[in-house]
Design a protein around this motif. Structure first.
Motif, mmCIF file in Angstrom:
data_model
loop_
_atom_site.group_PDB
_atom_site.id
_atom_site.type_symbol
_atom_site.label_atom_id
_atom_site.label_comp_id
_atom_site.label_asym_id
_atom_site.label_seq_id
_atom_site.Cartn_x
_atom_site.Cartn_y
_atom_site.Cartn_z
ATOM 1 N N HIS A 95 0.858 -1.178 0.000
ATOM 2 C CA HIS A 95 0.000 0.000 0.000
ATOM 3 C C HIS A 95 0.901 1.237 0.000
ATOM 4 C CE1 HIS A 95 1.002 0.545 4.286
ATOM 5 N NE2 HIS A 95 0.870 -0.769 4.376
ATOM 6 N N PRO A 96 0.428 2.348 -0.537
ATOM 7 C CA PRO A 96 -0.854 2.497 -1.225
ATOM 8 C C PRO A 96 -0.828 1.826 -2.596
ATOM 9 C CG PRO A 96 0.438 4.492 -1.454
ATOM 10 C CD PRO A 96 1.214 3.597 -0.524
ATOM 11 N N TRP A 98 -1.138 2.715 -6.332
ATOM 12 C CA TRP A 98 -1.091 3.822 -7.276
ATOM 13 C C TRP A 98 -1.511 3.313 -8.650
ATOM 14 C CZ3 TRP A 98 4.532 5.153 -5.514
ATOM 15 C CH2 TRP A 98 4.472 5.907 -4.333
ATOM 16 N N HIS A 100 -1.889 4.236 -12.832
ATOM 17 C CA HIS A 100 -1.482 5.115 -13.930
ATOM 18 C C HIS A 100 -2.085 4.601 -15.233
ATOM 19 C CE1 HIS A 100 0.938 7.531 -16.680
ATOM 20 N NE2 HIS A 100 1.119 6.410 -17.371
ATOM 21 N N GLN A 108 -10.141 6.064 -12.922
ATOM 22 C CA GLN A 108 -11.300 6.178 -12.036
ATOM 23 C C GLN A 108 -12.006 4.836 -11.886
ATOM 24 O OE1 GLN A 108 -13.483 9.269 -14.022
ATOM 25 N NE2 GLN A 108 -12.084 10.893 -13.340
ATOM 26 N N ALA A 111 -9.862 2.455 -9.811
ATOM 27 C CA ALA A 111 -9.890 2.865 -8.405
ATOM 28 C C ALA A 111 -11.206 2.464 -7.751
ATOM 29 C CB ALA A 111 -9.679 4.377 -8.304
ATOM 30 N N ARG A 115 -11.450 0.007 -4.559
ATOM 31 C CA ARG A 115 -12.022 0.476 -3.288
ATOM 32 C C ARG A 115 -13.147 -0.443 -2.824
ATOM 33 N NH1 ARG A 115 -11.553 5.783 -5.855
ATOM 34 N NH2 ARG A 115 -9.699 6.806 -4.967
ATOM 35 N N THR A 122 -5.515 2.600 0.713
ATOM 36 C CA THR A 122 -5.319 3.908 0.092
ATOM 37 C C THR A 122 -5.054 3.724 -1.398
ATOM 38 O OG1 THR A 122 -4.436 4.843 2.134
ATOM 39 C CG2 THR A 122 -3.925 6.001 0.090
ATOM 40 N N ILE A 123 -5.851 4.381 -2.210
ATOM 41 C CA ILE A 123 -5.767 4.246 -3.667
ATOM 42 C C ILE A 123 -5.728 5.649 -4.261
ATOM 43 C CG2 ILE A 123 -6.903 3.355 -5.736
ATOM 44 C CD1 ILE A 123 -8.366 1.385 -3.758
ATOM 45 N N ALA A 124 -4.789 5.883 -5.164
ATOM 46 C CA ALA A 124 -4.637 7.221 -5.721
ATOM 47 C C ALA A 124 -3.971 7.140 -7.089
ATOM 48 C CB ALA A 124 -3.800 8.082 -4.782
ATOM 49 N N PRO A 125 -4.152 8.181 -7.922
ATOM 50 C CA PRO A 125 -3.358 8.248 -9.153
ATOM 51 C C PRO A 125 -1.876 8.286 -8.811
ATOM 52 C CG PRO A 125 -5.167 9.831 -9.200
ATOM 53 C CD PRO A 125 -5.105 9.294 -7.801
ATOM 54 N N PRO A 127 1.738 9.383 -8.356
ATOM 55 C CA PRO A 127 2.370 10.705 -8.321
ATOM 56 C C PRO A 127 3.450 10.815 -9.389
ATOM 57 C CG PRO A 127 3.173 9.335 -6.525
ATOM 58 C CD PRO A 127 2.080 8.555 -7.189
#
Length: 262
Positions: A95-96, A98, A100, A108, A111, A115, A122-125, A127
């Motif tokens: 985690h997280p 990521w 791309h 989206q 993700a 989720r 924790t999930i995010a685009p 960086p």
């Protein structure tokens, strides 16, 4: 046909399949709607998931474990590769997550699926200049221009471990071997070979050959009328989908058990 399969967007699946087979998918973003991704995730992505399951099981036989830390699913599409990895290894050490992709819609979608499946993760685009512990990617080589391939290599160099799955055709396998040749001086090679020397398939006498293996689909799909009906009009062989793969690790390779990659 079940309600789930009746909801598939068949014209979208045919459009996607044609772009993949003709190797024109790299010309632009082919995800036109969330329904495109949903239809793909229920069908073609499942075959990719079977390939990941095969590779991860083989890595278990080799006693290899991924390093803990951030997981980057590069070129995530619907996110099937990331979910296969997390299903196998769990989320506690990885985690997280990521994500791309050139398509914001795909990021989206992937993700949202993650989720729903992994509450609390924790999930995010991804960086900029992300430094993942593990970078996973699959079925991207046929879509990359030479500059995009060079940029990808720089991203790979920031990872501790790389797990890469591609289709098992000649051209893509040879492209993956080329990537291995560039990266083998910087990483230990975990799979498919057990050495970091020059690939033997690059010898002139081996020019007609390529490196590929075959995944094993879940046996229950052959008794599933929906899968059988999907495979026929889509022109997809359900048995033993071929794949090429590459696994790299900056850490020393674990001792190799006998009879690996039979």
């Amino acid at each position: 046909m079940s309600e789930l399969w009746q909801s598939l967007d068949w014209p979208a699946l045919e459009r996607l399949r044609t772009a993949f087979l003709q190797r024109t998918a790299g010309a632009g973003d082919y995800w036109l709607s969330r329904r495109d991704l949903d239809s793909y995730d229920q069908t073609f992505a499942q075959r990719i998931g079977w390939k990941w399951d095969w590779l991860l099981a083989e890595l278990d036989r080799r006693h290899w474990q991924p390093p803990p830390g951030p997981l980057l699913d590069w070129g995530c599409g619907s996110g099937v590769a990331g979910r296969a990895f997390l299903d196998h290894y769990g989320t506690a050490a990885h985690h997280p997550l990521w994500l791309h992709d050139r398509s914001l819609l795909a990021v989206q979608y992937a993700a949202d699926r993650a989720r729903a499946k992994y509450p609390g993760l924790t999930i995010a685009p991804a960086p900029p200049a992300a430094t993942p512990a593990v970078l996973i990617l699959s079925h991207v080589l046929s879509e990359l221009s030479p500059p995009a391939f060079s940029a990808l290599l720089e991203t790979l160099r920031r990872a501790t471990a790389v797990l890469w799955v591609e289709s098992g055709d000649y051209e893509t396998s040879r492209a993956l071997i080329a990537a291995r040749e560039i990266l083998r001086a910087e990483f230990d090679v975990i799979a498919p070979c057990t050495h970091r020397r020059r690939c033997g398939l690059l010898a002139p006498e081996n020019a007609p050959h390529w490196c590929h293996h075959f995944a094993t689909p879940p046996p229950e799909i052959f008794a599933d009328r929906d899968w059988v009906r999907f495979g026929q009009p889509a022109g997809v062989a359900l048995r033993s989908p071929p794949l090429s793969c590459l696994v790299l690790d900056r850490r020393p390779a674990p001792p190799l058990p006998p009879h690996s990659f039979r």
